[in-house]
Write an enzyme that holds these catalytic residues in place. Structure first.
Site, mmCIF file in Angstrom:
data_model
loop_
_atom_site.group_PDB
_atom_site.id
_atom_site.type_symbol
_atom_site.label_atom_id
_atom_site.label_comp_id
_atom_site.label_asym_id
_atom_site.label_seq_id
_atom_site.Cartn_x
_atom_site.Cartn_y
_atom_site.Cartn_z
ATOM 1 N N HIS A 106 34.696 -2.398 12.414
ATOM 2 C CA HIS A 106 34.645 -3.639 11.634
ATOM 3 C C HIS A 106 34.656 -3.265 10.151
ATOM 4 C CE1 HIS A 106 33.556 -7.914 11.130
ATOM 5 N NE2 HIS A 106 32.740 -7.510 10.166
ATOM 6 N N GLY A 125 27.428 -10.720 2.646
ATOM 7 C CA GLY A 125 27.358 -10.082 1.327
ATOM 8 C C GLY A 125 26.708 -8.713 1.370
ATOM 9 N N PHE A 126 25.778 -8.543 2.294
ATOM 10 C CA PHE A 126 25.030 -7.290 2.327
ATOM 11 C C PHE A 126 24.720 -6.880 3.759
ATOM 12 C CE2 PHE A 126 24.223 -9.517 -1.575
ATOM 13 C CZ PHE A 126 24.439 -8.537 -2.535
ATOM 14 N N GLY A 127 24.731 -5.575 4.004
ATOM 15 C CA GLY A 127 24.281 -5.064 5.284
ATOM 16 C C GLY A 127 22.759 -5.006 5.305
ATOM 17 N N GLY A 128 22.196 -4.737 6.453
ATOM 18 C CA GLY A 128 20.756 -4.496 6.556
ATOM 19 C C GLY A 128 19.878 -5.733 6.446
ATOM 20 N N MET A 171 34.686 -7.480 0.566
ATOM 21 C CA MET A 171 33.952 -8.417 -0.302
ATOM 22 C C MET A 171 34.539 -8.370 -1.705
ATOM 23 S SD MET A 171 30.159 -7.359 0.891
ATOM 24 C CE MET A 171 29.678 -7.399 2.611
ATOM 25 N N ASP A 192 34.338 -4.715 6.358
ATOM 26 C CA ASP A 192 33.873 -5.856 5.563
ATOM 27 C C ASP A 192 34.453 -5.799 4.162
ATOM 28 O OD1 ASP A 192 32.082 -7.369 7.259
ATOM 29 O OD2 ASP A 192 30.860 -5.547 7.306
ATOM 30 N N ASP A 211 27.854 -11.167 13.870
ATOM 31 C CA ASP A 211 27.884 -10.182 12.788
ATOM 32 C C ASP A 211 26.714 -10.445 11.854
ATOM 33 O OD1 ASP A 211 28.592 -8.460 10.712
ATOM 34 O OD2 ASP A 211 30.397 -9.570 10.137
ATOM 35 N N GLY A 212 25.853 -9.424 11.713
ATOM 36 C CA GLY A 212 24.726 -9.526 10.790
ATOM 37 C C GLY A 212 23.393 -9.423 11.508
ATOM 38 N N GLY A 213 22.672 -8.337 11.240
ATOM 39 C CA GLY A 213 21.356 -8.149 11.850
ATOM 40 C C GLY A 213 21.404 -7.875 13.348
ATOM 41 N N GLY A 239 26.167 -2.754 11.835
ATOM 42 C CA GLY A 239 26.294 -1.735 10.796
ATOM 43 C C GLY A 239 25.123 -0.782 10.849
ATOM 44 N N HIS A 288 37.371 -8.135 8.141
ATOM 45 C CA HIS A 288 36.642 -9.372 7.854
ATOM 46 C C HIS A 288 36.728 -9.646 6.353
ATOM 47 C CE1 HIS A 288 32.357 -11.387 7.818
ATOM 48 N NE2 HIS A 288 33.318 -12.231 7.496
ATOM 49 N N MET A 317 28.685 -15.945 11.955
ATOM 50 C CA MET A 317 27.847 -15.075 11.119
ATOM 51 C C MET A 317 26.375 -15.318 11.437
ATOM 52 S SD MET A 317 29.781 -13.138 9.284
ATOM 53 C CE MET A 317 28.437 -12.383 8.361
ATOM 54 N N SER A 349 30.105 -1.510 11.894
ATOM 55 C CA SER A 349 30.611 -1.946 10.590
ATOM 56 C C SER A 349 30.561 -0.795 9.594
ATOM 57 C CB SER A 349 29.776 -3.112 10.063
ATOM 58 O OG SER A 349 30.097 -3.316 8.701
ATOM 59 N N MET A 386 35.763 -11.498 3.271
ATOM 60 C CA MET A 386 34.817 -12.394 2.607
ATOM 61 C C MET A 386 35.324 -12.538 1.181
ATOM 62 S SD MET A 386 31.443 -10.688 4.230
ATOM 63 C CE MET A 386 32.371 -9.264 4.749
HETATM 64 C C1 DX5 Z 1 27.576 -8.937 6.214
HETATM 65 C C2 DX5 Z 1 28.720 -8.205 6.882
HETATM 66 C C3 DX5 Z 1 28.318 -7.439 8.095
HETATM 67 C C4 DX5 Z 1 27.397 -6.298 7.835
HETATM 68 C C5 DX5 Z 1 26.485 -6.167 9.009
HETATM 69 O O1 DX5 Z 1 27.999 -9.410 5.004
HETATM 70 O O2 DX5 Z 1 29.717 -9.123 7.270
HETATM 71 O O3 DX5 Z 1 29.432 -6.979 8.835
HETATM 72 O O4 DX5 Z 1 28.074 -5.091 7.625
HETATM 73 O O5 DX5 Z 1 25.545 -5.228 8.696
HETATM 74 P P1 DX5 Z 1 24.181 -5.064 9.496
HETATM 75 O O6 DX5 Z 1 24.553 -4.770 10.927
HETATM 76 O O7 DX5 Z 1 23.538 -3.914 8.812
HETATM 77 O O8 DX5 Z 1 23.442 -6.350 9.373
HETATM 78 ZN ZN ZN Z 2 31.525 -8.539 8.785
#
Ligand code: DX5
Ligand code: ZN
Length: 231
Positions: A34, A144-147, A38, A36, A177-179, A199, A68, A139, A9, A70
């Site tokens: 990917h 909304g946020f990575g990490g 937002m 994202d 997607d996510g974590g 990501g 993606h 999901m 991502s 959002m």
């Molecule tokens: C979350 C995004 C994800 C995000 C994943 O809102 O849709 O695609 O970038 O990031 P990581 O892999 O760091 O959780």
């Molecule tokens: Zn995503």
């Protein structure tokens, strides 16, 4: 059975050098990129828009662009992202009544059709659309946020979506997607996912090629033990 896809991502990339970062993902052996998107309304954050996607596109010509959205009003963004170089566009099932039209519009633009479902939304919400989509995104964090940390409670939804796919003889990809990292990817693969967005776990690594390869091995073998191997 689908082949396995690793999709870094771009949200976790160095934003001062997005073209180089996309090229780094391509060189690392990733299958997809990917992206994202937002809008500060559907999620409490803003990322980047079609102009940025168009600028990045020539730097990673071989990667499939998995966009993606959002966004609360994706209807105004489908054409701009299609023109910017998206190969697939994902919209959220939480948009309710708008969903059928959005899926139709993405298809009519000649792009692959994706549908995403957030952690609090029941998986039953996507059931009416399963025959119309190329990919279902479950999901595994609140978007909304990575990490963020992986939400394990989402795994039964992946299992249910995989079971429906077999029962109804459908061909959609099953994306998480996510974590997603070298620990959580094995559980997702075991639950039936075949497409893995990551990501932080990939872009934070200096040797992204080794990180992609290891994630692919763990997903293929469903073996979390491999996560201990040093990259
Ligand atoms: C979350 C995004 C994800 C995000 C994943 O809102 O849709 O695609 O970038 O990031 P990581 O892999 O760091 O959780
Ligand atoms: Zn995503």
């Amino acid at each position: 059975m689908h082949s396995l896809i690793i999709a870094p991502s771009l949200l976790a990339a160095d934003f001062t050098r997005l073209g180089l970062e996309a090229a780094r993902a391509e060189r690392a052996g990733a299958d997809w990129l990917h992206l994202d998107i937002m809008d500060g309304q559907f999620v409490p954050n803003i990322s980047f828009g079609p102009a940025v996607v168009a600028a990045v596109r020539p730097h990673a010509k071989k990667l499939f662009f998995d966009v993606h959205l959002m966004c609360g009003k994706p209807e105004i963004l489908l054409e701009p992202f299609a023109q910017a170089g998206a190969d697939e566009i994902i919209v959220h099932v939480e948009l309710g009544d708008k969903v059928p039209q959005l899926l139709w519009k993405i298809r009519s633009l000649g792009k692959k059709v994706g549908l995403a479902v957030n952690p609090p939304t029941a998986i039953a919400a996507v059931q009416p659309y399963l025959s119309q989509i190329d990919l279902l995104l479950v999901m595994t964090v609140n978007p909304g946020f990575g990490g963020q940390s992986f939400i394990h409670e989402c795994l039964p939804k992946v299992q249910q979506a995989a079971a429906w796919r077999t029962e109804k003889k459908l061909g959609y990809r099953l994306e998480v997607d996510g974590g997603i990292n070298h620990q959580t990817v094995a559980d997702c693969a075991r639950a039936g996912a075949d497409t893995f967005v990551a990501g932080t776990a990939l872009f934070s690594k200096r040797n992204m090629g080794a990180a992609v390869k290891k994630m692919r091995q763990i997903a293929q073998n469903n073996d979390p033990g491999l996560a201990d191997l040093k990259i």
